[in-house]
Design a protein around this motif. Sequence first.
Motif, PDB file in Angstrom:
ATOM      1  N   PRO A  19     -68.843  51.801 -13.286  1.00 15.81           N
ATOM      2  CA  PRO A  19     -70.209  51.937 -13.823  1.00 15.81           C
ATOM      3  C   PRO A  19     -71.049  50.680 -13.671  1.00 15.81           C
ATOM      4  N   ALA A  20     -70.415  49.493 -13.776  1.00 15.76           N
ATOM      5  CA  ALA A  20     -71.196  48.259 -13.660  1.00 15.76           C
ATOM      6  C   ALA A  20     -71.745  48.103 -12.239  1.00 15.76           C
ATOM      7  N   ALA A  21     -70.899  48.421 -11.232  1.00 14.28           N
ATOM      8  CA  ALA A  21     -71.347  48.301  -9.841  1.00 14.28           C
ATOM      9  C   ALA A  21     -72.480  49.288  -9.561  1.00 14.28           C
ATOM     10  N   MET A  22     -72.314  50.523 -10.069  1.00 14.42           N
ATOM     11  CA  MET A  22     -73.335  51.541  -9.830  1.00 14.42           C
ATOM     12  C   MET A  22     -74.642  51.163 -10.523  1.00 14.42           C
ATOM     13  N   LEU A  23     -74.527  50.640 -11.739  1.00 14.87           N
ATOM     14  CA  LEU A  23     -75.741  50.256 -12.468  1.00 14.87           C
ATOM     15  C   LEU A  23     -76.466  49.130 -11.753  1.00 14.87           C
ATOM     16  N   ALA A  24     -75.701  48.146 -11.236  1.00 11.91           N
ATOM     17  CA  ALA A  24     -76.325  47.030 -10.519  1.00 11.91           C
ATOM     18  C   ALA A  24     -77.067  47.565  -9.295  1.00 11.91           C
ATOM     19  N   TYR A  25     -76.423  48.492  -8.608  1.00  8.36           N
ATOM     20  CA  TYR A  25     -77.020  49.087  -7.410  1.00  8.36           C
ATOM     21  C   TYR A  25     -78.331  49.800  -7.756  1.00  8.36           C
ATOM     22  N   LEU A  26     -78.299  50.615  -8.806  1.00  4.68           N
ATOM     23  CA  LEU A  26     -79.511  51.362  -9.196  1.00  4.68           C
ATOM     24  C   LEU A  26     -80.590  50.419  -9.702  1.00  4.68           C
ATOM     25  N   LEU A  27     -80.161  49.336 -10.375  1.00  2.25           N
ATOM     26  CA  LEU A  27     -81.124  48.374 -10.911  1.00  2.25           C
ATOM     27  C   LEU A  27     -81.862  47.672  -9.766  1.00  2.25           C
ATOM     28  N   VAL A  28     -81.124  47.346  -8.700  1.00  2.00           N
ATOM     29  CA  VAL A  28     -81.767  46.717  -7.542  1.00  2.00           C
ATOM     30  C   VAL A  28     -82.825  47.663  -6.968  1.00  2.00           C
ATOM     31  N   PHE A  29     -82.473  48.939  -6.870  1.00  2.00           N
ATOM     32  CA  PHE A  29     -83.440  49.937  -6.406  1.00  2.00           C
ATOM     33  C   PHE A  29     -84.685  49.935  -7.287  1.00  2.00           C
ATOM     34  N   LEU A  30     -84.459  49.941  -8.598  1.00  2.00           N
ATOM     35  CA  LEU A  30     -85.576  50.011  -9.551  1.00  2.00           C
ATOM     36  C   LEU A  30     -86.488  48.797  -9.383  1.00  2.00           C
ATOM     37  N   LEU A  31     -85.864  47.602  -9.303  1.00  2.00           N
ATOM     38  CA  LEU A  31     -86.664  46.384  -9.188  1.00  2.00           C
ATOM     39  C   LEU A  31     -87.464  46.389  -7.886  1.00  2.00           C
ATOM     40  N   LEU A  32     -86.808  46.793  -6.796  1.00  2.00           N
ATOM     41  CA  LEU A  32     -87.507  46.771  -5.510  1.00  2.00           C
ATOM     42  C   LEU A  32     -88.660  47.760  -5.508  1.00  2.00           C
ATOM     43  N   CYS A  33     -88.430  48.918  -6.104  1.00  2.00           N
ATOM     44  CA  CYS A  33     -89.473  49.940  -6.078  1.00  2.00           C
ATOM     45  C   CYS A  33     -90.678  49.506  -6.913  1.00  2.00           C
ATOM     46  N   LEU A  34     -90.434  48.718  -7.978  1.00  2.00           N
ATOM     47  CA  LEU A  34     -91.568  48.247  -8.780  1.00  2.00           C
ATOM     48  C   LEU A  34     -92.206  47.007  -8.161  1.00  2.00           C
ATOM     49  N   LEU A  35     -91.409  46.281  -7.348  1.00  2.00           N
ATOM     50  CA  LEU A  35     -91.900  45.028  -6.768  1.00  2.00           C
ATOM     51  C   LEU A  35     -92.768  45.288  -5.538  1.00  2.00           C
ATOM     52  N   TYR A  36     -92.287  46.160  -4.665  1.00  2.00           N
ATOM     53  CA  TYR A  36     -92.953  46.358  -3.378  1.00  2.00           C
ATOM     54  C   TYR A  36     -94.276  47.092  -3.522  1.00  2.00           C
ATOM     55  N   GLU A  37     -95.253  46.645  -2.745  1.00  2.00           N
ATOM     56  CA  GLU A  37     -96.542  47.345  -2.711  1.00  2.00           C
ATOM     57  C   GLU A  37     -96.774  47.969  -1.338  1.00  2.00           C
ATOM     58  N   ASN A  38     -96.021  47.494  -0.365  1.00  2.00           N
ATOM     59  CA  ASN A  38     -96.206  47.981   0.996  1.00  2.00           C
ATOM     60  C   ASN A  38     -95.732  49.435   1.119  1.00  2.00           C
ATOM     61  N   LYS A 274     -97.294  44.023  10.047  1.00  2.00           N
ATOM     62  CA  LYS A 274     -97.971  42.802  10.483  1.00  2.00           C
ATOM     63  C   LYS A 274     -97.253  42.180  11.680  1.00  2.00           C
ATOM     64  N   ASP A 275     -95.926  42.064  11.562  1.00  2.00           N
ATOM     65  CA  ASP A 275     -95.155  41.475  12.661  1.00  2.00           C
ATOM     66  C   ASP A 275     -93.753  42.067  12.665  1.00  2.00           C
ATOM     67  N   ALA A 276     -92.958  41.620  13.628  1.00  2.00           N
ATOM     68  CA  ALA A 276     -91.609  42.181  13.768  1.00  2.00           C
ATOM     69  C   ALA A 276     -90.761  41.860  12.543  1.00  2.00           C
ATOM     70  N   ALA A 277     -91.005  40.688  11.902  1.00  2.00           N
ATOM     71  CA  ALA A 277     -90.175  40.288  10.768  1.00  2.00           C
ATOM     72  C   ALA A 277     -90.323  41.275   9.606  1.00  2.00           C
ATOM     73  N   THR A 278     -91.518  41.866   9.442  1.00  2.00           N
ATOM     74  CA  THR A 278     -91.728  42.848   8.375  1.00  2.00           C
ATOM     75  C   THR A 278     -90.719  43.986   8.493  1.00  2.00           C
ATOM     76  N   VAL A 279     -90.575  44.493   9.717  1.00  2.00           N
ATOM     77  CA  VAL A 279     -89.639  45.599   9.933  1.00  2.00           C
ATOM     78  C   VAL A 279     -88.202  45.101   9.856  1.00  2.00           C
ATOM     79  N   GLY A 280     -87.963  43.900  10.407  1.00  2.00           N
ATOM     80  CA  GLY A 280     -86.607  43.358  10.425  1.00  2.00           C
ATOM     81  C   GLY A 280     -86.043  43.201   9.028  1.00  2.00           C
ATOM     82  N   ILE A 281     -86.844  42.589   8.149  1.00  2.00           N
ATOM     83  CA  ILE A 281     -86.378  42.380   6.770  1.00  2.00           C
ATOM     84  C   ILE A 281     -86.134  43.710   6.093  1.00  2.00           C
TER      85      ILE A 281
END
Lengths: 309, 208
Positions: A19-38, A274-281
Amino acid sequence: MWEKLFYREKGLFLQSLHPAAMLAYLLVFLLLCLLYENPLYLLALFFLLALLNLEAEGREAWEGFLKGGLLLVVLIMVVNSLVIRAGSTVIWSGPAVPLWGKLQVSLEALYYGATSGLRFLVLLSLFCLYNLVVSPDKLLSLLAGFAYYSVLAVVLATRFFPVVVRNLLRIKEVQELRGVDFNQGTLWERVQKYSSLYGVLLLSSLEDAMGIAESMQARAFGSGKRTLYRHHLWRPRDTICLAGSLGAFSLALWGWFHGYGRYEFYPEADVLIKDAATVGILLLVCLGLSLPLLLSKGWKRWPFLRSKI
Amino acid sequence: MAVSWGLWSTLLGFLAVCLLMVGWGRRGSMTSKQLSLLAVLAAFCAAGRAVTGVGLLFLQPTMFLVEITGFVFGARAGFFVGAATPLVSNFFMGQGPWTPWQMLSWGLVGASGGLLKVLFPRAGNGLLTVACFCWGYLYGALMDLWHWSVFVRPLTLKTYFLTWLAGFGFDSLRALGNLLFCAALGQQTKKILEYFHRKMVVEYVEGL
């Protein structure tokens, strides 16, 4: 509807993670989805979550979630486009409204509204996945070490929830056998019938609570220092998934501070790529996040891998 | 946008609720009767929210029960029953990023019941009914705060007002439902809860 949403043990790889690994995984998803605007980044997260939801055999539940969310998406778009005046490409101007000013819809505001809607759909998919793969029992037992009384009370409440629903149906049946017809009479009469049902249910539930308390007492609840026993296994698969999510998260953070994943909507929307790095990252972040998905696919098809993780 | 308010408001709600729940469980010890009674009340509220929440949309016979729980058992118990209600019912209806804020808002409903008890110890059902009616709107306004911070830009009073206006119909339904349920069932509920409140405290008499 509930049966589809509620967690069910299906013997899936994704359900077998710690459960801890799964929660960490889902938490990363949550943070990224709230962080990203692109929008491109959000779209990639949505795609990944769609695959994960299908992998967790939750197509029906996921579709239900999305259908329920569409109305809110439309609402988000309408509010955003009517209120925001920062966009420079005006596509519609309406009459002036007193106290408000001139109504104006710009392309950028519409675009931002659509992106917000997409983010909402990502959130919905994420929580649909959560409901499919994280067992409430495992989660609560993980938390029991930190907050014993709260978790115990929540576990008891979760356990008692179906009992209350069942009792409600039982009491209703008993009343019906005694001649109470819940579908007959004026509105006020029906309200009276239902309110008697409510009173009986509340009283009998609380009486049950007293019974539970006595049985807890009999099992030595609160008689001394409590011991704690954990039985969740930490396997190689958990290490791999945790490493994947942490790696993806650190890369995403690094990218965020260097401007990848950010996006300006006003006054004019940015170029999407904007550039190739956007897609690469983005690709690297997605790779880190798709490790559980890949392992799950391999786990099903490759017995050797299955024996190793 | 430099600051991601959606991220911060969601995280803040999450942290606040974690701290409150952990703190709630850590402070002092509880007897088995207190614990099981609160748990069963939370289950009852959650069931009321889930069973009627799906069919009747916003007419839930639940918020007034949380308020009365706070009134009878005190703010701490009211907070727990309130906060556990959306948590438990969302295990069955679907957890989401909205859960922490719902827990906070519901917890506040329960805690406000305890506050009412302190301010007006002899308050009757009338005052509770009025409080429940107000909470129907206040709860909507609190939840709109989260919705607004995550999904709406720019964050101005005007946009908040518009978000709130969009949910006004639902809020009114909720407030009206609270009013009706509390007026019809409040007296009876209060009596039952007070009976169990008396039953909860056990005194051992020495040398009897």
